[in-house]
Design an enzyme around this catalytic site. Structure first.
Site, PDB file in Angstrom:
ATOM      1  N   LYS A  32       0.772  -1.237   0.097  1.00  0.00           N
ATOM      2  CA  LYS A  32       0.134  -0.029   0.031  1.00  0.00           C
ATOM      3  C   LYS A  32       0.934   1.378   0.204  1.00  0.00           C
ATOM      4  CE  LYS A  32      -4.056   1.873   2.838  1.00  0.00           C
ATOM      5  NZ  LYS A  32      -4.484   1.811   3.978  1.00  0.00           N
TER       6      LYS A  32
ATOM      7  N   SER B 166      -9.643   2.060   2.693  1.00  0.00           N
ATOM      8  CA  SER B 166      -8.352   2.744   2.121  1.00  0.00           C
ATOM      9  C   SER B 166      -7.340   1.712   1.697  1.00  0.00           C
ATOM     10  CB  SER B 166      -7.497   3.465   3.337  1.00  0.00           C
ATOM     11  OG  SER B 166      -7.114   2.715   4.319  1.00  0.00           O
TER      12      SER B 166
ATOM     13  N   SER C 139     -10.129  -0.843   7.164  1.00  0.00           N
ATOM     14  CA  SER C 139      -9.460  -0.556   5.890  1.00  0.00           C
ATOM     15  C   SER C 139      -8.674  -1.665   5.575  1.00  0.00           C
ATOM     16  CB  SER C 139      -8.421   0.590   5.955  1.00  0.00           C
ATOM     17  OG  SER C 139      -9.302   1.866   5.786  1.00  0.00           O
TER      18      SER C 139
END
Length: 537
Positions: free
Chosen positions: A129, A209, A233
């Protein structure tokens, strides 16, 4: 390490040892001379590689192929890079690929040939990420404010991955600032990467996210990915895209070098297409990658044994607010678990309204404190006030939604020394832990289960998300582990089953999750539908 130990290593990575806008341009992966001589991938876009199905293969199976010499890390890495080139233009899940990915793979191949394999992740492609620091690639948290020079150092979890021989394949798109900028954000959108789409139905949202990490896994663009979670998330995008996501116990994985929201709740965690790969990756991230004795059973073998769920007690928190179709899926899930010998009882963890009332104000104070500390280590805006000014003066930051209400509220929030804030966080910690501990004790549970997500909503920048999903909150606020595994579908849209347990019970939770995953057998490959018929919208 001897070559002969790899099969034993991958079979014995068992749970008790775990705990003692449009996308920006991708960097081209450079290829060393002679790379990939041991094999070539199938045509771009396919999930098949020399008889290996990337959709379903596990890390132990890949290591077995590498040990036999029928597959190389270079061939595997190249196959994923080709899939990214072929598939990701319609998803916007991958921001960039590493310019050194194929060199990393070639180094792993040399270790395999020489019998010096570093562990079960050696040669396995991993996406990160884009809020996880890497010294050789930008780390932006989706914001143009951080799109300049890369961080000076790798995050601690990246150092662990590199030490384990993993191939850092690239960076995944994410919701800008981990969805902590605007009051009504659109999950999966960032100014750096544009909008990540759900691979199952492209006009649907991937949630949370860690949206790019989850969508990339669903599309088989990497073997595993690393996400982060403050509340939902990891587990919501995993559920929404039909993959597995584990939010570890707080502190099990280092937060060093990860763009923060709150040190009281933030954690990075592994995401994969199956629980065994998730568990193997957690072992490396947490630094507990040593294996057990020769008598230990592999996770996948144990999960597949008849009776793996017999006698397990699971509390089902139904959450009918997520809709009748999700509730019906939970009824079918409970029936399947009972048929496998599990005891499923219905529960409602207490204190949820109070947790919802307190969590957001506490996060505002913590975000201001923690983002200022992080920005002081980077080039660009030096504090939250600087970020707010950057967004005001850069129109590209407002192309999906203009708001930065959460930034502004955090700037005005009480300091972390404020007695009111301190009382709020203390009450949050107490009630969140009691909500799980008391429920599990009262019913003698091994875990609490709930839907991880509703069916994916249509992505809409003007409206923002439709994501009132309370199931992740108790474990997220308590710092306890949670795990999302595929439960089934509502039409074309995946729904995950969220499992949660007590502090540092990650091992037992992963073991139970593997058995649940095997029993439900709910995964199916995405079809990349552009939309659904009007009746299904």
């Amino acid at each position: 390490m001897k070559r002969r130990s790899i099969a034993a290593l991958t079979a014995a990575v068992i749970l008790p040892t775990l705990l003692a806008s449009a996308p920006g341009p991708r960097a081209a992966a450079s290829e060393p001379s002679g790379a990939g001589a041991a094999g070539s991938s199938a045509p771009a876009g396919t999930s098949l590689l020399r008889g290996v199905d990337l959709d379903t293969v596990t890390i132990p199976e890949l290591q077995a192929h590498m040990e036999r010499g029928s597959l190389t890390s270079t061939a595997l890495t190249r196959a994923y890079l080709r899939r990214i080139d072929a598939v990701d233009p319609g998803l916007h899940a991958v921001l960039r690929t590493s310019p050194t990915a194929l060199r990393q793979a070639a180094a792993s191949d040399a270790r395999h040939r020489g019998g010096r394999v570093l562990g079960p992740l050696d040669g396995i492609p991993v996406l990160l990420k884009d809020n996880i620091d890497t010294r050789d690639m930008p780390t932006t948290a989706g914001s143009l404010a951080l799109a300049g020079s890369p961080p000076h150092e790798d995050a601690e979890l990246v150092r662990r991955l590199r030490a384990a021989g993993a191939v850092i394949l690239g960076k995944a798109n994410m919701s800008e600032w981990a969805n902590f900028r605007a009051a009504k954000p659109t999950s999966g959108w960032s100014a750096v990467g544009g909008q990540t789409n759900n691979p199952y139905v492209l006009d649907r949202n991937p949630c949370g996210s860690s949206s790019g990490s989850a969508a990339a896994l669903a599309a088989s663009l990497a073997q595993v990915a690393i996400g982060t979670e403050t509340d939902g998330s990891i587990v919501c995008p995993a559920g929404m895209t039909g993959v597995v996501g584990h939010k570890p116990s707080l502190g099990l994985v280092s937060r060093s070098g990860v763009v923060p929201i709150s040190a009281e709740q933030d954690t990075a965690g592994p995401m994969a297409r199956n629980v065994v790969d998730t568990a193997i990756t957690l072992a490396v991230l947490s630094g507990h990658e040593s294996v057990g004795t020769g008598t230990a059973l592999g996770l996948a073998d144990a999960a597949a044994r008849p009776g793996a769920l017999r006698g397990k007690r699971i509390g089902l928190w139904r959450l009918p607010s997520l809709g009748a179709e999700v509730d019906a899926l939970m009824t079918r899930t409970a029936a399947r678990l009972r048929a496998a010998g599990a005891q499923v009882v219905e529960v409602t963890p207490p204190y949820q309204d109070r947790l919802a009332e307190l969590e957001f104000p506490a996060l505002l104070t913590e975000f201001h404190r923690d983002i200022d500390a992080y920005l002081a280590t980077r080039e660009g805006p030096r504090d939250l006030a600087g970020l707010i000014e950057f967004n005001r003066t850069h129109p590209a930051e407002r192309t999906c939604f203009a708001g930065q209400e959460l930034f502004e509220q955090a700037l005005a929030a009480p300091p972390p020394t404020d007695p009111g804030y301190l009382a709020m966080r203390a009450e949050l910690k107490d009630l969140s832990r009691r909500s799980i501990d008391e429920t599990m004790a009262a019913h003698g549970l091994d875990a609490i289960a709930s839907p991880a997500n509703p069916p994916a909503w249509t992505t809409d920048c003007a409206r923002g998300d439709n994501d009132v999903i309370p199931s992740s909150t108790p474990a997220a606020v308590a710092g306890y582990p949670s795990l999302s595994v595929p439960a089934g579908f509502v039409g074309e849209l995946p729904v995950g089953l969220l499992l949660m347990a007590g502090d540092r019970e990650d091992a037992a939770l992963l073991s139970l999750g593997a058995a649940v995953e095997h029993r439900l057998d709910a995964w199916r490959a995405p079809r990349y539908l552009p939309t659904l018929p009007a009746a299904g919208r």
